[in-house]
Design an enzyme around this catalytic site. Structure first.
Site, short mmCIF file in Angstrom:
data_model
loop_
_atom_site.label_atom_id
_atom_site.label_comp_id
_atom_site.label_asym_id
_atom_site.label_seq_id
_atom_site.Cartn_x
_atom_site.Cartn_y
_atom_site.Cartn_z
N TYR A 183 0.85 -1.20 0.00
CA TYR A 183 0.00 0.00 0.00
C TYR A 183 0.88 1.24 0.00
O TYR A 183 1.88 1.29 0.72
CB TYR A 183 -0.89 0.02 1.25
CG TYR A 183 -2.33 -0.28 0.91
CD1 TYR A 183 -3.00 0.52 -0.02
CD2 TYR A 183 -3.01 -1.33 1.49
CE1 TYR A 183 -4.31 0.24 -0.37
CE2 TYR A 183 -4.33 -1.61 1.15
CZ TYR A 183 -4.97 -0.81 0.22
OH TYR A 183 -6.26 -1.08 -0.12
N GLU A 208 -0.64 4.82 -0.48
CA GLU A 208 -1.45 6.02 -0.74
C GLU A 208 -0.61 7.27 -0.58
O GLU A 208 0.17 7.38 0.38
CB GLU A 208 -2.65 6.07 0.22
CG GLU A 208 -3.88 5.48 -0.41
CD GLU A 208 -4.53 4.45 0.48
OE1 GLU A 208 -3.78 3.65 1.06
OE2 GLU A 208 -5.78 4.47 0.56
N ASP A 226 -6.76 13.63 -25.12
CA ASP A 226 -6.74 12.24 -24.69
C ASP A 226 -6.01 11.47 -25.79
O ASP A 226 -6.59 11.19 -26.84
CB ASP A 226 -8.19 11.76 -24.52
CG ASP A 226 -8.28 10.26 -24.25
OD1 ASP A 226 -7.26 9.57 -24.34
OD2 ASP A 226 -9.39 9.79 -23.94
N THR A 273 -3.79 6.16 -21.93
CA THR A 273 -3.60 4.85 -21.35
C THR A 273 -2.17 4.45 -21.70
O THR A 273 -1.52 5.07 -22.54
CB THR A 273 -4.58 3.80 -21.94
OG1 THR A 273 -4.50 3.86 -23.35
CG2 THR A 273 -5.99 4.06 -21.49
N LYS A 316 -1.95 0.70 -25.08
CA LYS A 316 -2.35 0.60 -26.50
C LYS A 316 -1.08 0.66 -27.35
O LYS A 316 -0.23 -0.20 -27.22
CB LYS A 316 -3.36 1.69 -26.82
CG LYS A 316 -4.66 1.55 -26.00
CD LYS A 316 -5.74 2.49 -26.44
CE LYS A 316 -7.03 2.25 -25.70
NZ LYS A 316 -7.20 3.09 -24.51
N ARG A 321 -1.78 -2.51 -18.75
CA ARG A 321 -3.10 -1.86 -18.72
C ARG A 321 -3.08 -0.78 -17.63
O ARG A 321 -2.88 -1.10 -16.45
CB ARG A 321 -4.13 -2.95 -18.39
CG ARG A 321 -5.55 -2.63 -18.67
CD ARG A 321 -6.33 -3.92 -18.84
NE ARG A 321 -5.99 -4.49 -20.13
CZ ARG A 321 -6.50 -4.06 -21.30
NH1 ARG A 321 -7.38 -3.08 -21.33
NH2 ARG A 321 -6.12 -4.62 -22.43
N1 DSN Z 1 -11.80 0.66 -25.15
C1 DSN Z 1 -10.81 1.47 -25.79
C2 DSN Z 1 -10.78 1.27 -27.25
O1 DSN Z 1 -10.91 0.14 -27.69
O2 DSN Z 1 -10.60 2.22 -28.01
C3 DSN Z 1 -10.95 2.89 -25.46
O3 DSN Z 1 -11.11 3.04 -24.11
#
Ligand code: DSN
Length: 415
Positions: A53, A55, A198, A224, A227, A233
């Site tokens: 932990y 925080e 984003d 994120t 990707k 993730r």
């Molecule tokens: N779920 C993602 C996508 O496939 O684009 C975006 O959050």
């Protein structure tokens, strides 16, 4: 403590993981938001850091014993700063949606207006779709692309002048074109709006220097890490120093509790990988591969949204092929090609059964596939769509898919 390993303690679950590994190995993974992480990233995710932990933030924690955790988190932050040329980075967001929501609360008050792209034109659910909870809290006004697939800056300017938004939001999950960040920043300056991007889908292409980087220009940038960036993730927020305190407070204690430090360690590894010169070749190849698909789809007469692609993805209206996006996704699934059904701009159909499919090249590029293989992949997609009513033919395509993927082993260490 249970001393057995997964295989002996829970063979039932191990078999499920093995089957998923087999699915990933043997199929063509073309969901543009998916990728394959390195063994080093997998190792960090399964490390003892999951036990801790922490925080708070490095040097200011609510728990003892955080000296090594602090080093891990600082390393991730510093590498992210270097990678994106960021003034401030928060690596604690659990994923993209929490990152966006925390960012909204950091820079807006309930009821404030935010100008974001319509979902069917490539925006994301968290950019204000009416089904989301945040759409009840902030006033989302949606802009759209032109029939040619461009962001109409004149229209955006007049919408900004009319609605006086607190925030102008760009960065999309089904849009395939480049974004002119300085032009958007200029519009924001004219109306006194905060700029937010984003970049979840294209973060790896930006890190690999193959797409424009909004981070040095915009006020707040969310992403994120799993990707095109090819990490675990998770999420991340980058911002100008003046928003650093508000962003940090919004993540913790605003929305989240203890950060997932095993995940943050895995992010740090992904950032180190992305800082290597080789990553630029990877990002370049993602785009080259997408261009091959674009060229082949043009030859096939496919109806591509936004006129084609400048990034890693393509959005295709499959109505002229005589099927819906859902039917196309299912037929391609049988053929071993994984992608997703997707709305097209102003789609007359529903989100669960839309007109289009969305596909991309990041995962196949990670496997080492290049232009030659993309030509073959395009032919396999066509074969599956043309024969979507014949399971037998789809299974023949699947055999060809397996023969192709066999040549590009993914996790030989795990098989
Ligand atoms: N779920 C993602 C996508 O496939 O684009 C975006 O959050």
């Amino acid at each position: 403590m249970n001393k057995q390993n997964l295989a002996t303690f829970d063979p039932q679950l191990q078999e499920m993981i093995r089957k998923e590994l087999d699915r990933q190995e043997s199929g063509l993974e073309m969901i543009p938001s998916e990728n394959f992480v390195s063994m080093a990233v997998l190792e960090a995710l399964g490390s003892v850091l999951t036990n801790k932990y922490a925080e708070g933030y490095p040097g200011k924690r609510y728990y003892g014993g955080c000296e090594h955790i602090d080093s891990v988190e600082e390393l991730a932050i510093n590498r992210a700063k270097q990678l994106f040329d960021a003034e401030h980075v928060n690596v604690q967001p659990l994923s993209g949606a929490p990152a966006n929501i925390a960012a909204y609360f950091a820079i807006m008050e309930p009821g404030d207006t935010i100008l974001g792209m319509d979902l069917s034109h490539g925006g994301h659910l968290t950019h204000g779709h009416p089904v989301t909870s945040i759409a009840k809290i902030f006033n989302f006004v949606r802009y759209k692309t032109t029939p040619e697939g461009l962001i109409d800056l004149d229209n955006l300017r007049s919408m900004a002048q009319e609605h006086k938004p607190k925030v102008i939001l760009v960065g999309y999950s089904a849009y395939s074109r480049e974004i002119d960040y300085p032009a958007i920043q200029e519009i924001a300056n004219e109306v006194g709006a905060i700029t937010m991007a984003d970049i979840a889908h294209i973060a790896g292409l930006i890190a690999g220097k193959q797409m424009n980087n909004p981070v040095p220009i915009f006020d707040v940038v969310t992403t994120t890490t799993h990707k095109t960036l090819r990490g675990p993730r998770g999420g991340m927020i980058m911002c100008k120093q003046k928003y650093a305190g508000a962003i940090n407070k919004s993540i913790f204690p605003g929305f989240q509790g203890g950060p997932h430090e095993n995940n943050i360690a895995a992010k740090a590894i992904a950032f180190k990988e992305a800082l290597e010169p080789e990553f630029q070749n990877y990002a370049r190849q993602i785009k080259l591969n997408a261009k091959v698909l674009e060229k082949k789809f043009q030859e096939f007469g496919y109806k591509m949204m936004f006129g084609g692609t400048d990034n890693h993805l393509l959005l295709v209206d499959v109505t002229p092929q005589g099927l819906s996006g859902k039917e196309a996704e299912k037929a391609l699934d049988i053929a071993g090609i994984t992608l997703n059904k997707n709305m097209i701009p102003d789609d007359p159909r529903s989100a669960m059964d839309p007109s289009g499919i969305r596909l991309g090249t990041p995962a196949l590029t990670t496997r080492g596939m290049k232009e030659m293989e993309m030509e073959q992949v395009a032919e396999l997609i066509r074969a599956a769509l043309d024969n979507h009513k014949s399971e037998e033919k789809l299974l023949e395509v699947r055999n060809e898919v397996h023969a192709l993927t066999k040549k590009f082993p993914l996790y030989p260490e795990l098989v």
